[in-house]
Design a protein around this motif. Structure first.
Motif, short mmCIF file in Angstrom:
data_model
loop_
_atom_site.label_atom_id
_atom_site.label_comp_id
_atom_site.label_asym_id
_atom_site.label_seq_id
_atom_site.Cartn_x
_atom_site.Cartn_y
_atom_site.Cartn_z
N THR A 191 -26.95 15.26 -28.00
CA THR A 191 -27.20 16.45 -28.80
C THR A 191 -27.86 17.49 -27.92
N ALA A 194 -32.71 20.10 -31.44
CA ALA A 194 -33.13 19.60 -32.75
C ALA A 194 -34.07 20.61 -33.39
N ALA A 195 -34.23 20.50 -34.69
CA ALA A 195 -35.13 21.40 -35.41
C ALA A 195 -36.52 21.34 -34.81
N ASP A 229 -24.95 18.44 -34.76
CA ASP A 229 -26.38 18.53 -35.03
C ASP A 229 -27.10 17.22 -34.71
N ALA A 230 -28.39 17.31 -34.44
CA ALA A 230 -29.16 16.14 -34.02
C ALA A 230 -29.51 15.21 -35.18
N ALA A 231 -29.62 15.75 -36.39
CA ALA A 231 -30.09 14.95 -37.52
C ALA A 231 -29.00 14.05 -38.08
N GLU A 232 -27.82 14.60 -38.34
CA GLU A 232 -26.76 13.83 -38.99
C GLU A 232 -25.56 13.58 -38.09
N HIS A 233 -25.51 14.22 -36.91
CA HIS A 233 -24.36 14.13 -36.01
C HIS A 233 -23.07 14.43 -36.77
N THR A 261 -31.69 25.97 -33.95
CA THR A 261 -31.06 25.04 -33.02
C THR A 261 -29.88 25.67 -32.28
#
Length: 365
Positions: A191, A194-195, A229-233, A261
């Motif tokens: 990724t 991230a936020a 995205d880093a949270a949910e890919h 992001t």
């Protein structure tokens, strides 16, 4: 707060590149491998503020092995271009936005802000003294303003000394093959941001983190990597160095929203404005990779393109990922992409009317 505008000490390079060598090099311009004769430099310290502005021969910096940037990566940069218009004038495209974004990056990285007027003056001073380095035709002079922590110390805190510099590189197309559609690799292992991180700042660390994914893309025969995205890919964010757009069969355009992001691209912002002026609907909303595949397969998605200062606008023809690949439309750069690129380049080159006041003419060049 800077009390007054800085005045640059101009020191012309005593040994510039011979004219014949420069013109020979211009015959086959790549990207970021050839550099002009000069650089603009300003220094900052906690006790003096911004000081010692100068334009001098481009050359190495002498920095201590304990310089903060080498250990804690306090570094930011911008990318912008100077163009030679058909009327002979040298211009910049929306440089005020680069100055503003530079300071947004500085704030995020706990670095001092450079007054926008001094940022712009540094850029223009360099373009003036190296005006002969602006290529004719489709080439441009890529400008790289950057700042790094230069204090000699080992300790985790913001540096108390910085160097701001602008260098210039005459360039041709960013992608080999010019305007042909590029092939993209979807990174599912890495990724970009991230936020709460540094995704919206233009700092070297973001690009360093993307290099392994870019190498993976190259190994797959692709030109660029796109990150989820880093949270949910799940959600498409941006490419390694560019924003991304999707053109639907109803003429509407979708692009991932800014939210900390994604880098707030100046080219991105400009294209959104131009598309809306043409009456197109532009949706800044999340777009998943699964939806991307489904829309490309069904024909709902007819074009996709990436954009940024370096590449301007590049159509995306093929998308590869672990387990397969798919084409977008016929795999070539689409009509809407080409039209938007033409509209943007037309303003930059002085061919079209600059209704927004985006172009800044450099006096005396």
């Amino acid at each position: 707060m800077q009390a007054e505008r800085l005045t640059f000490d101009i020191k012309p390079n005593a040994n510039p590149m011979p004219e014949a060598d420069r013109l020979k090099a211009f015959e086959n311009l790549g990207f970021g491998t050839l550099f002009s004769d000069h650089m603009a430099v300003i220094r900052w310290s906690a006790d003096k503020g911004w000081h010692s502005p100068e334009v001098l021969a481009r050359g190495p910096f002498a920095i201590d092995p304990a310089s903060s940037v080498l250990h804690y990566a306090q570094e930011i940069f911008e990318g912008m271009k100077a163009y030679r218009r058909a009327d002979g004038r040298a211009v910049l495209f929306r440089p005020e936005e680069n100055a503003r974004r530079f300071n947004e990056s500085a704030r995020r990285m706990a670095m001092p802000e450079l007054p926008e007027a001094d940022f712009l003056d540094a850029v223009e001073q360099l373009v003036r003294i190296d005006a002969k380095w602006i290529p004719q035709g489709e080439g441009s002079l890529y400008l790289r303003p950057f700042m790094f922590a230069s204090e000699t110390f080992l300790g985790v805190r913001p540096s108390k000394e910085y160097i701001f510099c602008v260098i210039a590189s005459p360039v041709g197309p960013y992608f080999k093959g010019g305007a042909k559609a590029v092939k993209i690799w979807v990174s599912e292992n890495y990724t970009r941001a991230a936020a709460g991180g540094t995704g919206a700042a233009k700092c070297g660390g973001n690009y360093a983190a993307s290099l392994i994914a870019q190498a993976e893309a190259s190994a797959q025969g692709c030109d660029q990597v796109v990150f989820l995205d880093a949270a949910e890919h799940r959600w498409v964010e941006e490419l390694g160095g560019m924003n991304v757009f999707f053109v639907m069969n109803d003429g509407s355009i979708t692009t991932p929203p800014l939210g900390g992001t994604i880098l707030p691209g100046i080219t991105r912002n400009s294209l959104i404005a131009l598309a809306r002026e043409e009456g197109l609907t532009v949706n800044e909303q999340p777009y998943s990779f699964e939806q991307w595949k489904a829309d490309a397969t069904s024909g709902k998605l007819v074009e996709a393109f990436a954009c940024g200062t370096a590449a301007v606008v590049a159509g995306i023809g093929t998308v590869k990922f672990n387990g397969g690949e798919f084409k977008i439309g016929n795999g070539e750069t689409g009509a809407a992409t080409s039209k938007l690129r033409e509209a943007l380049v037309g303003i930059q080159r002085g061919v079209s009317n600059d209704r927004h006041g985006w172009v800044r003419v450099i006096d005396g060049v």
